[in-house]
Design an enzyme around this catalytic site. Structure first.
Site, PDB file in Angstrom:
ATOM      1  N   ALA A   1      16.167  16.903  -8.584  1.00 21.36           N
ATOM      2  CA  ALA A   1      15.955  16.463  -9.968  1.00 21.36           C
ATOM      3  C   ALA A   1      15.246  17.831 -10.246  1.00 21.36           C
ATOM      4  CB  ALA A   1      14.650  15.257  -9.815  1.00 21.36           C
TER       5      ALA A   1
ATOM      6  N   SER B   1      17.553  11.963  -7.974  1.00 16.76           N
ATOM      7  CA  SER B   1      16.660  13.631  -6.225  1.00 16.76           C
ATOM      8  C   SER B   1      17.051  12.212  -5.352  1.00 16.76           C
ATOM      9  CB  SER B   1      15.369  13.621  -7.174  1.00 16.76           C
ATOM     10  OG  SER B   1      14.689  13.793  -5.815  1.00 16.76           O
TER      11      SER B   1
ATOM     12  N   HIS C   1      15.659  12.427  -2.415  1.00 17.37           N
ATOM     13  CA  HIS C   1      14.396  11.818  -1.991  1.00 17.37           C
ATOM     14  C   HIS C   1      13.344  11.055  -2.603  1.00 17.37           C
ATOM     15  CE1 HIS C   1      10.812  14.164  -2.968  1.00 17.37           C
ATOM     16  NE2 HIS C   1      11.997  14.763  -4.325  1.00 17.37           N
TER      17      HIS C   1
ATOM     18  N   CYS D   1      -2.583  16.615 -11.390  1.00 15.26           N
ATOM     19  CA  CYS D   1      -1.331  16.038 -10.582  1.00 15.26           C
ATOM     20  C   CYS D   1      -1.012  16.941  -9.643  1.00 15.26           C
ATOM     21  CB  CYS D   1      -0.039  17.020 -11.782  1.00 15.26           C
ATOM     22  SG  CYS D   1       0.194  18.726 -12.562  1.00 15.26           S
TER      23      CYS D   1
END
Ligand SMILES: Cc1ncc(COP(=O)(O)O)c(C=O)c1O
Length: 496
Positions: A114, A242, A244, A368
């Site tokens: 992504a 994405s 995963h 993050c």
């Protein structure tokens, strides 16, 4: 290999593609699994971090194995059977991806994930239309790869509007309409937020964009395969996927690019012109096959998984909320994907709680990246106060999460939140004096240093326990906890 195959076979036998769910290994059993030949593996934590990545579904692995060994041809080789068989597998995978989102297979381009899809959508569209259009709209709570792509474009002379979100994490549609300008080429708004699980009103956004003839891109990495997505119903022009995040392999993803009306974009890579010239480079057949299989499994099981995950999420939230006071759920509870639960535990450092819950793999909503000492920009954008932002934890519930795992996590969470709160309220100067973590960033390297100082508030005469160590916050917390201290406050050092 044999052991691996046996395990795959067992799980597969227990749950065929369309069959009933397998009796999964219980949490406890999984943590005590044998490594092989009687050798006990080290205990691994329970996995409750499915927004970071999901385990590979054994059925997906099954579909990939022949393409890792036997069918190794380059899918772009046109002159022999090796190429043809890989190409046909790649095209089947393209069809599986397209089918999950109601697209035409010709609208699917394979990428590495992504991040690449988001980069390609945002930079590619902006650059292609730059002679006439120089404005882009996104939100303040997008994934970093979207925000960074936008920042990159700003440096190239584009204007970007970063829409704020409301306290519940949702955008205001009126603000979006007002932000549209005659030279807006693209609106990029994610479907489900990876930190707080908030689900944006994608169909409404699509409607607004299409009526104003502006392309609409959505980063659906956390949504595809989990909630129904249809690019035509939702009027989406570009979508990032994405592998995963949907129990497929890492290193593969896709971008949907609408053909009618046609969306044009400038490719990021130069090369052999594969993927309709939009993404040069050999498509990794096993990964593409895995992504296709992951999409097919998700399409078949979405409804079942959603219901099951909702029940487990309810269980987790209800138990935690009834047992622990002062817990805040971040993000709108209605417009929300249930498998992503972000809770703030007032009076508790999120990082200390994570350290205490070391036998559960969780993620802190407060940072993050592990080296960052800043509270999450997503929580800041929804107006969470600094202390609460530092006390947040994200619980991820997925296809393979069991009720037992949820109960274990809840029980440990209750136990440690209570303990940490008791420690916090101990009078200073006793066994666990409060500490200050003073931080500074090096102007040269950008690294963050921390110093742990005994006795808050900030006191130059306080005893320094650890000085200027180049460590992420978690490690500092860990060191403090190990010594029986409780980190109470975080201050900035004078600049270094
Ligand atoms: C919403 C969102 N977008 C993009 C990404 C990046 O995905 P990938 O790891 O496939 O590059 C992630 C992964 O964390 C995500 O959650």
């Amino acid at each position: 290999m044999l052991l691996l195959l046996r395990r795959v076979a067992t799980l597969r036998g227990a749950r065929g593609l369309a069959g009933a769910p397998a009796r999964r290994l219980s949490g406890a059993a999984r943590r005590h699994e044998k490594k092989g030949l009687g050798e006990e593996s080290t205990l691994r934590p329970l996995y409750m971090d499915v927004q970071a990545t999901t385990p590979l579904d054994p059925r997906v692995l099954d579909s990939m194995l022949p393409y890792l060994m036997h069918y190794y041809g380059n899918p772009h080789s046109r002159t022999h059977a090796y190429g043809w068989e890989s190409e046909s597998a790649m095209e089947r995978a393209r069809q599986q991806v397209a089918s999950l989102i109601g697209a035409d297979p010709r609208e699917i381009i394979f990428t590495s994930g992504a991040t690449e899809s988001n980069n390609l959508a945002i930079k590619g569209v902006a650059r292609f239309y730059k002679s006439r259009k120089k404005h882009i709209i996104t939100t303040q709570t997008e994934h970093k790869c979207v925000l960074d792509s936008c920042r990159y474009l700003e440096a190239e002379g584009f204007r970007v509007t970063y829409l704020p979100v409301k306290r519940n994490g949702l955008i205001d549609l009126k603000e979006l309409e007002d932000a549209l300008q005659p030279d807006t080429s693209l609106v990029s708004i994610m479907t489900v937020n990876n930190e707080i699980g908030v689900k944006q009103p994608i169909s409404d956004i699509g409607q607004i964009c299409s009526s104003r003839k502006v392309f609409f891109h959505t980063d659906a990495a956390q949504a595809v395969g989990k909630i129904p997505m249809d690019v035509n119903d939702m009027k989406i022009d570009l979508m990032s996927i994405s592998g995963h995040k949907i129990y497929g392999p890492k290193g593969v993803g896709a971008i949907y690019i609408r053909r009618r009306p046609r969306v044009r974009l400038e490719p990021l890579q130069s090369g052999g012109g594969q993927e309709r010239g939009m993404r040069s480079g050999t498509v990794p057949t096993p990964l593409a096959v895995g992504l296709g299989a992951a999409c097919e499994v998700s399409q078949q099981e979405m409804e079942y998984d959603y219901k099951r995950i909702s029940v487990l999420a309810d269980r987790l939230i209800t138990k935690i909320m009834t047992e622990i006071p002062d817990v805040v759920m971040n993000g709108d509870p209605e417009h929300h994907y249930p498998g992503c639960i972000n809770l703030s535990f007032a009076y508790v450092e999120g990082e200390s709680l994570l350290m205490a819950l070391k036998d559960v793999a969780l993620s802190s909503g407060s940072a993050c990246t592990s080296a960052s000492l800043e509270p999450s920009y997503v929580l800041r954008a929804i107006g969470t106060d600094e202390d609460l932002a530092h006390s947040s934890i994200r619980f991820g519930i997925g296809r393979f999460t069991t009720e037992e795992e949820v109960d274990y996590t809840v029980q440990k969470c209750i136990q440690h939140v209570k303990r940490l709160r008791e420690m916090r309220f101990e009078p200073p100067g006793q066994q666990n004096p409060p500490l200050t973590l003073a931080t500074t960033s090096s102007q040269v390297t950008g690294s963050t240093y921390g110093t742990i100082i005994e006795n808050t508030p900030w006191n130059p005469g306080g005893r320094v326990l650890i000085r200027y160590c180049l460590l992420p916050r978690q490690l500092l917390n860990y060191l403090a906890l190990q010594r029986g201290y409780m980190l109470r406050s975080v201050r900035r050092h004078p600049p270094r």
